[in-house]
Design a protein around this motif. Structure first.
Motif, PDB file in Angstrom:
ATOM      1  N   LEU A 117       0.817  -1.211   0.000  1.00  0.00           N
ATOM      2  CA  LEU A 117       0.000   0.000   0.000  1.00  0.00           C
ATOM      3  C   LEU A 117       0.848   1.256   0.000  1.00  0.00           C
ATOM      4  O   LEU A 117       0.566   2.205  -0.720  1.00  0.00           O
ATOM      5  CB  LEU A 117      -0.924   0.003   1.223  1.00  0.00           C
ATOM      6  N   VAL A 118       1.895   1.280   0.825  1.00  0.00           N
ATOM      7  CA  VAL A 118       2.757   2.456   0.905  1.00  0.00           C
ATOM      8  C   VAL A 118       4.205   2.053   0.645  1.00  0.00           C
ATOM      9  O   VAL A 118       4.592   0.895   0.804  1.00  0.00           O
ATOM     10  CB  VAL A 118       2.650   3.139   2.289  1.00  0.00           C
ATOM     11  N   ASP A 119       4.990   3.047   0.256  1.00  0.00           N
ATOM     12  CA  ASP A 119       6.416   2.801  -0.003  1.00  0.00           C
ATOM     13  C   ASP A 119       7.243   2.857   1.268  1.00  0.00           C
ATOM     14  O   ASP A 119       8.351   2.321   1.314  1.00  0.00           O
ATOM     15  CB  ASP A 119       6.951   3.838  -0.996  1.00  0.00           C
ATOM     16  N   GLY A 120       6.744   3.526   2.296  1.00  0.00           N
ATOM     17  CA  GLY A 120       7.486   3.639   3.537  1.00  0.00           C
ATOM     18  C   GLY A 120       6.628   4.243   4.625  1.00  0.00           C
ATOM     19  O   GLY A 120       5.578   4.831   4.360  1.00  0.00           O
ATOM     20  N   VAL A 121       7.087   4.111   5.885  1.00  0.00           N
ATOM     21  CA  VAL A 121       6.316   4.564   7.051  1.00  0.00           C
ATOM     22  C   VAL A 121       7.212   5.395   7.963  1.00  0.00           C
ATOM     23  O   VAL A 121       8.343   5.007   8.268  1.00  0.00           O
ATOM     24  CB  VAL A 121       5.763   3.365   7.853  1.00  0.00           C
ATOM     25  N   ILE A 122       6.696   6.554   8.392  1.00  0.00           N
ATOM     26  CA  ILE A 122       7.300   7.345   9.457  1.00  0.00           C
ATOM     27  C   ILE A 122       6.412   7.162  10.679  1.00  0.00           C
ATOM     28  O   ILE A 122       5.204   7.401  10.613  1.00  0.00           O
ATOM     29  CB  ILE A 122       7.399   8.826   9.064  1.00  0.00           C
ATOM     30  N   PHE A 123       6.993   6.749  11.788  1.00  0.00           N
ATOM     31  CA  PHE A 123       6.194   6.248  12.908  1.00  0.00           C
ATOM     32  C   PHE A 123       6.740   6.787  14.226  1.00  0.00           C
ATOM     33  O   PHE A 123       7.937   6.657  14.505  1.00  0.00           O
ATOM     34  CB  PHE A 123       6.240   4.720  12.877  1.00  0.00           C
ATOM     35  N   GLN A 124       5.871   7.400  15.039  1.00  0.00           N
ATOM     36  CA  GLN A 124       6.246   7.793  16.394  1.00  0.00           C
ATOM     37  C   GLN A 124       5.516   6.895  17.374  1.00  0.00           C
ATOM     38  O   GLN A 124       4.339   7.099  17.662  1.00  0.00           O
ATOM     39  CB  GLN A 124       5.921   9.264  16.677  1.00  0.00           C
ATOM     40  N   PRO A 125       6.203   5.872  17.898  1.00  0.00           N
ATOM     41  CA  PRO A 125       5.548   4.943  18.821  1.00  0.00           C
ATOM     42  C   PRO A 125       5.370   5.563  20.199  1.00  0.00           C
ATOM     43  O   PRO A 125       6.147   6.424  20.618  1.00  0.00           O
ATOM     44  CB  PRO A 125       6.520   3.758  18.867  1.00  0.00           C
ATOM     45  N   SER A 126       4.346   5.105  20.906  1.00  0.00           N
ATOM     46  CA  SER A 126       4.102   5.552  22.277  1.00  0.00           C
ATOM     47  C   SER A 126       4.287   4.424  23.283  1.00  0.00           C
ATOM     48  O   SER A 126       4.723   4.658  24.413  1.00  0.00           O
ATOM     49  CB  SER A 126       2.680   6.110  22.407  1.00  0.00           C
ATOM     50  N   VAL A 127       3.931   3.200  22.894  1.00  0.00           N
ATOM     51  CA  VAL A 127       3.947   2.093  23.851  1.00  0.00           C
ATOM     52  C   VAL A 127       4.784   0.899  23.406  1.00  0.00           C
ATOM     53  O   VAL A 127       5.208   0.107  24.240  1.00  0.00           O
ATOM     54  CB  VAL A 127       2.499   1.627  24.168  1.00  0.00           C
ATOM     55  N   MET A 128       5.022   0.736  22.125  1.00  0.00           N
ATOM     56  CA  MET A 128       5.804  -0.412  21.660  1.00  0.00           C
ATOM     57  C   MET A 128       7.260  -0.289  22.082  1.00  0.00           C
ATOM     58  O   MET A 128       7.853   0.778  22.009  1.00  0.00           O
ATOM     59  CB  MET A 128       5.745  -0.539  20.131  1.00  0.00           C
ATOM     60  N   SER A 129       7.836  -1.399  22.496  1.00  0.00           N
ATOM     61  CA  SER A 129       9.248  -1.406  22.874  1.00  0.00           C
ATOM     62  C   SER A 129      10.130  -1.498  21.632  1.00  0.00           C
ATOM     63  O   SER A 129       9.684  -1.914  20.552  1.00  0.00           O
ATOM     64  CB  SER A 129       9.547  -2.600  23.780  1.00  0.00           C
ATOM     65  N   SER A 130      11.378  -1.098  21.805  1.00  0.00           N
ATOM     66  CA  SER A 130      12.351  -1.200  20.717  1.00  0.00           C
ATOM     67  C   SER A 130      12.485  -2.646  20.250  1.00  0.00           C
ATOM     68  O   SER A 130      12.554  -2.926  19.043  1.00  0.00           O
ATOM     69  CB  SER A 130      13.703  -0.675  21.208  1.00  0.00           C
TER      70      SER A 130
END
Length: 342
Positions: A117-130
């Motif tokens: 669907l998309v070529d790439g994602v910019i993501f600011q996580p709040s709860v997911m761990s590294s």
């Protein structure tokens, strides 16, 4: 109305479908005159490339996703505006995805559901761990924003939150404030953002020889103006006094202003305070807010630079970039007066 097709544009412009495709995909070898001719036909017909068709033809959709917790938070709304404008300049369209700050919502962002669907994602996580982000990584290029730690394999852009919080605290100290509180961090499940800002606040006090008074840490039930207003109001009603506040964000600063003014305290006379994010309304509050202002354009451009490199095939170790910020001084904590020479 029937969907406008590539061949409709080619017919109106009097060129081949291949030429139209070259213009749509911004190939550099198309002459300026031909590009203008085709673009005029595109504009006249209102042609919009089909994302999945484009994927089949070029391996790309021309779409990027920006994902974060809550679009109603002013900082995220402004960030979306800046990233969208920067992506458009590069020939991409931007999709917004709201995760609601839930683990399920964030897992969906880094799952295979984005593939194709998309070529790439910019993501600011709040709860997911590294660790979990690293485990879920797939073929969709990913760049992280924000204060949380990033996996070694994933690119990351942020500002130095601890240093910025220390600068805001030092600014209040320079104004002669000695009982400085911190307001707006989560009552439970403290985020990486709050942790780093609290750390910078604490370190600045310790450098000034002031021990942290735990009663001056005023957590909020929710990250909101109301949550901060309730926290500051309850503290004042209990008899707690302070002469400065470092607020987690501008919403916390706005709530703190309300609580102080309702109880007859003046800002900055009785209490000087600082916010964070420099949201548009920060310069229109009364008094206007002194606040940490991140370079959101640099943040967006750095994230897009790395994302485009990943889309282009770069598969190296994750890169970590820190962008600058400034402390914008306004009425709630004005610039400290310079000493008069004698």
């Amino acid at each position: 109305m029937a969907q406008v097709r590539l061949q409709d544009v080619a017919h109106l412009a009097g060129v081949s479908m291949k030429t139209v495709s070259n213009v749509v995909h911004n190939y550099p070898h198309v002459s300026a005159g031909m590009r203008e001719r085709v673009q005029k036909a595109i504009d006249e017909l209102g042609y919009r490339p089909n994302a999945l068709g484009r994927r089949l033809a070029t391996g790309k959709t021309g779409l990027l996703a920006l994902a974060f917790a809550d679009v109603s938070i002013p900082y995220f709304a402004e960030l979306a505006r800046v990233v969208s404008a920067a992506a458009t300049r590069r020939g991409y369209r931007l999709l917004l995805e709201q995760t609601d700050g839930t683990l399920a919502g964030e897992r969906a962002v880094v799952s295979s559901s984005e593939a194709g669907l998309v070529d790439g994602v910019i993501f600011q996580p709040s709860v997911m761990s590294s660790y979990e982000i690293a485990q879920h990584r797939n073929d969709v290029p990913l760049v992280l924003l924000g204060e949380g730690p990033a996996p070694l394999s994933v690119d990351h852009v942020m500002i130095d939150n601890a240093r910025a919080a220390g600068e805001a605290t030092a600014h209040l100290l320079a104004l002669g404030r000695t009982r400085i509180g911190f307001v707006g961090h989560e009552e439970r499940g403290q985020s990486a953002t709050s942790s780093q800002r609290l750390m910078g606040y604490q370190e600045a006090l310790e450098r000034a020889g002031i021990r942290v008074d735990m009663t001056l840490l005023l957590p909020s039930r929710t990250i909101s103006a109301l949550g901060a207003a309730d926290a500051v109001g309850a503290a004042l009603d209990s008899g707690l006094r302070f002469d400065g506040l470092v607020c987690r964000d501008d919403l916390a600063a706005i709530g703190s202003l309300r609580a102080l003014q309702e109880r007859g305290f003046t800002v900055p006379g009785d209490v000087a305070l600082t916010g964070w994010d420099d949201i548009p309304m920060a310069s229109f509050t009364h008094p206007s807010l002194t606040t940490v202002s991140a370079d959101t354009l640099a943040l967006a451009e750095n994230a897009l630079d790395m994302l485009e490199e990943r889309i282009g095939g770069y598969d190296g170790v994750g890169r970590h970039r820190i962008v600058e910020y400034v402390l914008v001084t306004r009425e709630s904590a004005p610039a400290a007066a310079m000493p008069v020479a004698v």
